[in-house]
Design a protein around this motif. Structure first.
Motif: not given
Lengths: 113, 111
Positions: B31, B33, B95-99, B101-102
């Motif tokens: 995903r 964002y 794993a769906g946890n940490m993002l 960022f750019g």
């Protein structure tokens, strides 16, 4: 409903001191994240909690940084022997579960003099 | 290691003009964002893109995702001054946890 809240909003401390930053996630959110944002940069991941346990602490820069979430709700980020390089905005986010959208709090601006 | 790059880092544009912000990520992610951040404020969620070819629009902003190219775009149509802010894209690890960022795109829309 209430969003993620963080206290204090601003913290000024002297080099070498100990600080605690608090995060109140959205009620019912099981996942909680801490990020650090330096001036002019994007947030960087620090640690992730699923419930009471730290599921991933790979972003903590060194052993001066520690975080807890003893009852699976409020979390505290603790920084020992602060250094000037620790100055940043510390953001907390929570999500319903780890795969859901993360909602960010207003952040705590930490300044180490 | 997942890396996210945005460009441009700074964008100054006239009201009424169109422009696109690009976000590339280095490894597979399930995903993508987009967030908006006003000076001194926290992050406001704009879009969550979940699948290849996903397109979402809100007002003058439209976001798209190409998972094969590992590219997301944020298109601004007929910019207005109120859109002035810093825009971040972020991708999560599988794993769906940490993002991750750019670096952000600081947008200034001039009257």
């Amino acid at each position: 409903g209430a969003g993620v809240s963080q206290t204090p909003s601003n913290k000024v401390t002297e080099k070498g001191k100990y600080v605690e930053l608090r995060c109140d996630p959205i009620s019912g959110h099981t996942a909680l994240y801490w990020y650090r944002q330096s001036l002019g940069q994007g947030p960087e991941f620090l640690i992730y909690f699923q419930g009471t346990g730290a599921a991933d602490d790979s972003g903590l820069p060194n052993d001066r940084f520690f975080a807890v979430r003893p009852e699976g709700s409020v979390s505290t980020l603790k920084i020992q022997r602060t250094e000037r390089g620790d100055s940043a905005v510390y953001l907390c986010a929570s999500s319903q579960d780890r795969s859901y959208e993360q909602y960010f709090g207003p952040g705590t601006r930490l300044t180490v003099t | 290691e997942l890396k996210v790059e945005q460009n441009p880092l700074f964008l100054s544009m006239q009201e009424g003009k169109n422009y696109t912000i690009y976000c590339n990520y280095s490894t597979t992610s399930d995903r993508l964002y987009w967030y908006r951040q006003d000076p001194g404020k926290s992050l406001e969620s704009l879009f969550v893109l979940l699948s290849n070819g996903a397109v979402k629009q809100e007002g003058r902003l439209m976001a798209s995702l190409d998972t094969k190219a590992r590219l997301s775009t944020l298109h601004i149509t007929a910019a207005v001054h109120d859109l002035s802010a810093t825009y971040f894209c972020a991708a999560n690890n599988n794993a769906g946890n940490m993002l991750t960022f750019g670096g952000g795109t600081r947008l200034m829309v001039k009257p």
